[in-house]
Design an enzyme around this catalytic site. Structure first.
Site, short mmCIF file in Angstrom:
data_model
loop_
_atom_site.label_atom_id
_atom_site.label_comp_id
_atom_site.label_asym_id
_atom_site.label_seq_id
_atom_site.Cartn_x
_atom_site.Cartn_y
_atom_site.Cartn_z
N ASN A 6 -9.59 88.25 3.71
CA ASN A 6 -10.08 89.37 4.51
C ASN A 6 -8.97 90.39 4.67
OD1 ASN A 6 -12.76 88.39 5.14
ND2 ASN A 6 -11.67 86.73 6.13
N CYS A 28 0.86 84.54 17.62
CA CYS A 28 1.21 83.30 16.93
C CYS A 28 2.66 83.40 16.45
CB CYS A 28 0.27 83.07 15.75
SG CYS A 28 0.64 81.53 14.86
N GLU A 30 -8.77 87.21 21.33
CA GLU A 30 -10.07 87.44 20.73
C GLU A 30 -10.72 86.09 20.43
OE1 GLU A 30 -9.82 91.81 18.82
OE2 GLU A 30 -9.22 90.22 17.46
N CYS A 42 -1.96 87.34 7.67
CA CYS A 42 -2.72 87.17 8.91
C CYS A 42 -2.31 88.21 9.95
CB CYS A 42 -2.49 85.75 9.43
SG CYS A 42 -3.13 85.50 11.09
N GLU A 56 -1.54 78.83 16.54
CA GLU A 56 -1.49 77.54 15.85
C GLU A 56 -1.83 76.46 16.89
OE1 GLU A 56 -0.79 75.77 12.79
OE2 GLU A 56 -1.15 74.17 14.22
N LEU A 70 -3.64 75.82 3.41
CA LEU A 70 -2.78 75.50 2.27
C LEU A 70 -2.28 76.78 1.59
CD1 LEU A 70 -1.72 73.16 0.54
CD2 LEU A 70 -3.81 73.29 -0.80
N HIS A 71 -3.20 77.52 1.05
CA HIS A 71 -2.98 78.86 0.48
C HIS A 71 -2.05 78.95 -0.73
CE1 HIS A 71 -5.44 80.09 3.73
NE2 HIS A 71 -4.54 79.79 4.65
N CYS A 103 2.33 84.10 9.34
CA CYS A 103 1.79 84.06 7.97
C CYS A 103 1.54 85.50 7.51
CB CYS A 103 0.49 83.26 7.91
SG CYS A 103 0.70 81.56 8.46
N SER A 123 -7.70 73.59 12.78
CA SER A 123 -6.97 74.03 11.60
C SER A 123 -5.49 74.19 11.94
CB SER A 123 -7.55 75.37 11.16
OG SER A 123 -6.78 75.89 10.11
N CYS A 178 -11.46 85.33 9.41
CA CYS A 178 -10.21 84.58 9.38
C CYS A 178 -9.03 85.50 9.12
CB CYS A 178 -10.25 83.56 8.23
SG CYS A 178 -11.19 82.13 8.64
S1 SF4 Z 1 -2.85 82.06 9.85
FE1 SF4 Z 1 -2.92 80.85 11.74
S2 SF4 Z 1 -0.88 79.91 11.80
FE2 SF4 Z 1 -0.71 81.61 10.37
S3 SF4 Z 1 0.00 83.33 11.60
FE3 SF4 Z 1 -2.26 83.42 11.55
S4 SF4 Z 1 -2.89 82.37 13.41
FE4 SF4 Z 1 -0.76 81.79 13.02
#
Ligand code: SF4
Length: 342
Positions: A289, A103, A83, A110, A158, A213-214, A107, A189, A331
Site C-alpha cells: 500500500n 512504533c 487509528e 510503513c 509492535e 517477513l517481507h 520499517c 502480527s 496495512c
Molecule cells: S510494520 Fe509494524 S512493526 Fe514495522 S514499523 Fe510498521 S507498525 Fe511497526
C-alpha cells in the site's frame, strides 16, 4: 473501561458482586453511551460511576468510511491519537487493533514506523477499541445484532513490545466475562521479536501468529526492517520452526510485494524453499500500500508470476485483499500527528 479498577471500586464501596456483572454487561453490549444511560442501575450508583470512571478511554476524533472499511482516529486521555480500522468481510466484521502510539521499529515501507514511537497503549485502551467498534456497529443499525467477530493486532505498533498489556487485554477479550472471542479468530502480527515469539509459543494458545517477513534475504530485510539487525533472519526462521513443532499450528508469514526490492526471481525461489521446508508455514502475499516512503508495489505481471508459481507447486499461500487503501487505512498506512510535549 478498566474492568479491574471498576471491580475494586465496587468492592470497596460495598456493592454486591452482581452490580459489577451488570455494568460489564452494559459495557460489552456497547449500547449505553455513558454510565448515566445504564438505566438498570440505581441512580446514585450511575452518578458515582460517572464521576469516578470513564466508560471508554477513547474519544472519536475522525471517522473515514470507505468501500469495505472504516478508519477511526481516536483520541486517548493524554491527547495522543491512534487509528483503528473496521473491515467488513460480508460474513463477519474484523477489527485491526493498535497497541502503541507510533512504533519504534521504523520499517521503511510503513507510515506508522516513520512517525517514531510515542508510548505503549494500556490494556484498557486496547480493549476500548473493540468496545468502540461494537458501539459503532450498534449505532449504524440498532436492530441488528452485528458485532466484531475477529481481531487482528496489526494496527499501529509492535504488539510484542507491549507484551504485558497485550496479554491483559487478550485475557479479557477472550474470557467468558469479556467478549468471549474465539482464540482462532484472533491474530497477532510481529515484526520478529524472537524472545516474545518464544514466550508466545509457550503460552500454548490457539491464537494465530503472523510474522512480517517481507524478505528472505538478510541484507534486504535489514534494510527495510531494521529490527532484522537485532534478530537476524536465520534465528527468526529457526524460532518459527520451533513454534510449529511445538504447537502443531500454522504460522502465517506476511510478505508485501515491493517492486525491485523483494520481488525478483531469486526472492520467489527463496519463498518456495521456505514453504517446502514446513507444511505448516502459510504465506500471505500483500499488495504494497502506498505511503510516502517512495517504494512502489510490484507490477501486476510480477504478482501473477509469484501466485502462478506458488499455485502450480500446490504451496500454502493467499493473495490478501487490501481494505481501505483509499483512506490510508490499509496495512502500513496508519499514521497520526503525535502530540508534542508542552
Ligand atoms: S510494520 Fe509494524 S512493526 Fe514495522 S514499523 Fe510498521 S507498525 Fe511497526
Amino acid at each position: 473501561m478498566d474492568p479491574s479498577s471498576l471491580s475494586s471500586f465496587l468492592n470497596q464501596q460495598g456493592y454486591p458482586a452482581y452490580r459489577y456483572r451488570q455494568i460489564l454487561k452494559n459495557y460489552l453490549s456497547a449500547r449505553p453511551a455513558s454510565f448515566l444511560e445504564m438505566t438498570d442501575l440505581p441512580k446514585p450508583l450511575r452518578h458515582q460511576l460517572d464521576s469516578n470512571f470513564k466508560l471508554s478511554s477513547l474519544s472519536l476524533s475522525q471517522l473515514q468510511p470507505s468501500q469495505g472499511a472504516v478508519k477511526a482516529k481516536l483520541q486517548l486521555s493524554d491527547g495522543q491519537m491512534i487509528e483503528s480500522v473496521l473491515m467488513d468481510y460480508d460474513q463477519w466484521y474484523s477489527v485491526c487493533l493498535s497497541t502503541q502510539v507510533g512504533c519504534p521499529l521504523g520499517c521503511r515501507f510503513c507510515a506508522t514506523g516513520q512517525m517514531g514511537f510515542i508510548r505503549k497503549l494500556t490494556a484498557e485502551e486496547i480493549i476500548d477499541q473493540v468496545h468502540f467498534w461494537n458501539n459503532y456497529l450498534y449505532q449504524q443499525s440498532p436492530e441488528s445484532s452485528s458485532k466484531v467477530d475477529r481481531l487482528v493486532f496489526m494496527g499501529m505498533g509492535e504488539p510484542f513490545l507491549n507484551w504485558s498489556n497485550l496479554i491483559l487485554a487478550l485475557d479479557f477479550i477472550r474470557s467468558p466475562q469479556g467478549w468471549f472471542v474465539g482464540q482462532r479468530k484472533i491474530s497477532i502480527s510481529t515484526a520478529g521479536i524472537i524472545p516474545q515469539i518464544e514466550n508466545f509459543t509457550n503460552l500454548d494458545t490457539q491464537i494465530n501468529l503472523a510474522v512480517s517477513l517481507h524478505s528472505l534475504n538478510q541484507s534486504v530485510r535489514s534494510e527495510i526492517m531494521p529490527i532484522s539487525r537485532q534478530y537476524p533472519l536465520d534465528d527468526l526462521l529457526s524460532v518459527c520452526h520451533q513454534y510449529t513443532q511445538k504447537t502443531r499450528r500454522q504460522l502465517f508469514f506476511e510478505y508485501a510485494l515491493i517492486r525491485g526490492v523483494n520481488d525478483r526471481p531469486s526472492d520467489l525461489s527463496l519463498l518456495i524453499k521456505l514453504l517446502k521446508s514446513n507444511h505448516l508455514f502459510f504465506l500471505n502475499l500483500i499488495p504494497l500500500n502506498l505511503t510516502s516512503h517512495g517504494m512502489l508495489p510490484s507490477l501486476p505481471e510480477t504478482v501473477n508470476l509469484f501466485t502462478q508459481s506458488l499455485s502450480k507447486l500446490g504451496l500454502n499461500y493467499s493473495l490478501r485483499r487490501s481494505f481501505g487503501s483509499d483512506i490510508q487505512a490499509a496495512c502500513g498506512q496508519l499514521i497520526v500527528n503525535p502530540k508534542l510535549p508542552v
